[in-house]
Design an enzyme around this catalytic site. Structure first.
Site, mmCIF file in Angstrom:
data_model
loop_
_atom_site.group_PDB
_atom_site.id
_atom_site.type_symbol
_atom_site.label_atom_id
_atom_site.label_comp_id
_atom_site.label_asym_id
_atom_site.label_seq_id
_atom_site.Cartn_x
_atom_site.Cartn_y
_atom_site.Cartn_z
ATOM 1 N N GLU A 109 -28.675 -38.006 -11.625
ATOM 2 C CA GLU A 109 -29.124 -37.538 -12.949
ATOM 3 C C GLU A 109 -28.175 -38.025 -14.041
ATOM 4 O O GLU A 109 -28.599 -38.314 -15.162
ATOM 5 C CB GLU A 109 -29.241 -35.999 -12.931
ATOM 6 C CG GLU A 109 -30.445 -35.571 -12.097
ATOM 7 C CD GLU A 109 -30.277 -34.262 -11.350
ATOM 8 O OE1 GLU A 109 -29.404 -33.453 -11.717
ATOM 9 O OE2 GLU A 109 -31.031 -34.051 -10.385
ATOM 10 N N ASN B 183 -24.757 -27.722 -5.970
ATOM 11 C CA ASN B 183 -24.724 -28.284 -7.316
ATOM 12 C C ASN B 183 -25.714 -27.495 -8.164
ATOM 13 O O ASN B 183 -26.921 -27.664 -8.025
ATOM 14 C CB ASN B 183 -25.111 -29.770 -7.244
ATOM 15 C CG ASN B 183 -25.211 -30.393 -8.624
ATOM 16 O OD1 ASN B 183 -24.830 -29.795 -9.625
ATOM 17 N ND2 ASN B 183 -25.722 -31.619 -8.675
ATOM 18 N N GLY C 125 -35.088 -32.816 -5.686
ATOM 19 C CA GLY C 125 -35.947 -31.892 -6.432
ATOM 20 C C GLY C 125 -37.431 -32.144 -6.220
ATOM 21 O O GLY C 125 -38.261 -31.598 -6.944
ATOM 22 N N HIS D 149 -23.636 -38.550 -9.914
ATOM 23 C CA HIS D 149 -24.939 -37.979 -9.571
ATOM 24 C C HIS D 149 -26.066 -38.804 -10.193
ATOM 25 O O HIS D 149 -25.927 -39.311 -11.309
ATOM 26 C CB HIS D 149 -25.024 -36.520 -10.039
ATOM 27 C CG HIS D 149 -26.178 -35.805 -9.426
ATOM 28 N ND1 HIS D 149 -27.460 -35.962 -9.897
ATOM 29 C CD2 HIS D 149 -26.255 -34.984 -8.349
ATOM 30 C CE1 HIS D 149 -28.282 -35.249 -9.124
ATOM 31 N NE2 HIS D 149 -27.572 -34.649 -8.189
HETATM 32 P P1 13P Z 1 -32.321 -30.613 -4.614
HETATM 33 O O1 13P Z 1 -31.668 -29.940 -3.434
HETATM 34 O O2 13P Z 1 -32.868 -29.643 -5.610
HETATM 35 O O3 13P Z 1 -33.292 -31.659 -4.179
HETATM 36 O O4 13P Z 1 -31.140 -31.388 -5.401
HETATM 37 C C1 13P Z 1 -30.280 -32.202 -4.703
HETATM 38 C C2 13P Z 1 -29.190 -32.614 -5.609
HETATM 39 O O5 13P Z 1 -29.409 -33.361 -6.554
HETATM 40 C C3 13P Z 1 -27.840 -32.089 -5.361
HETATM 41 O O6 13P Z 1 -26.890 -32.750 -6.137
#
Ligand code: 13P
Length: 249
Positions: free
Chosen positions: A96, A9, A172, A94
């Site tokens: 976010e 992603n 993240g 997601h």
């Molecule tokens: P990270 O691998 O950067 O933690 O992100 C995971 C993510 O949100 C994939 O959709």
């Protein structure tokens, strides 16, 4: 049997030239494992990515879509638009999107319906926040996210759905769920599916883990019996790291 999938992603990263460069790097890598590979570039780069990867086993997927088929929804993109540039799979739900764009379970149920009606496969994301885990509520949060967005569907719809458990506290942050935490939750998700849809559906669903998956931890996470792959953020932006994860299968 369920498939192993590793999906990158890319979130809001990479302009057109950067997308083309990363795709060139990815094409120079060898998939020596047994996982399907997906990448999800930004909307503006889907068409070019699809054309660049037309003859490649790497699938180009979208990060989001709107539930309406068309109309006065400024800034949005429909399932038909995604399909018209070659997309066959869309990521929905997601964290976010939920946190920054107010997507609720109810909105997500509409998006899932619209995607499936358009014959798109859905990678459906969900996961608890840190406070939920601290208070021991992670299972109830995850089960209501899944039930509210998916459990109105007929059993036959599930062949076009991939689940992605992404605990918000691990996205993240560099803090990964332990392989045991991932396995426990994936097993719980299968039990939840089983209680409504039965064993066949529960056992046939691919359930991906997402949240700070890196080359150093992928193998251990993927070794768990109910973890069928990963949804990768940061590490998907580097071809070496991404393929080290892909080949952890
Ligand atoms: P990270 O691998 O950067 O933690 O992100 C995971 C993510 O949100 C994939 O959709």
């Amino acid at each position: 049997m369920r498939k192993n999938i590793v999906a990158g992603n890319w979130k809001m990263n990479n302009d057109l030239a950067q997308t083309q460069d990363l795709i060139t790097d990815l094409e120079n890598k060898k998939n020596t494992g047994n996982a399907e590979v997906m990448i999800a570039p930004a909307f503006t780069n889907l068409f070019s990515a699809f054309n660049a990867l037309k003859d490649s086993p790497i699938e180009v997927v979208a990060q989001n879509m709107h539930f309406a088929s068309n109309g006065a929804y400024t800034g949005e993109v429909s399932a038909a638009m995604l399909k018209s540039v070659g997309v066959k799979t869309v990521i929905l739900g997601h964290s976010e999107r939920r946190a920054y764009f107010g997507e609720t379970d109810q909105v997500l149920a509409q998006k899932v319906d619209a995607a499936l009606a358009a014959d798109l496969r859905v990678v459906f994301c969900f996961g608890e926040e840190l406070a939920d885990r601290k208070s021991g509520n992670e299972e109830s949060v995850v089960s209501s996210q899944i039930k509210n967005a998916l459990f109105h569907l007929d059993a036959s719809a599930f062949k076009n759905i991939v689940l992605a458990y992404e605990p918000v506290w691990a996205i993240g942050t560099g803090e990964t769920a332990s392989p045991e935490q991932a396995q426990d939750m994936h097993k719980f998700i299968r039990r939840t599916l089983n209680s409504t849809y039965g064993d066949n559906i529960a056992e046939s669903m691919s359930i991906l883990y997402g949240g700070s998956v890196k080359p150093a931890n992928a193998k251990e996470i993927f070794s768990k019996p109910d973890v069928d792959g990963g949804l990768i953020g940061g590490a998907a932006l580097n071809a070496n790291d991404f393929y080290a994860i892909v080949n952890a299968f």
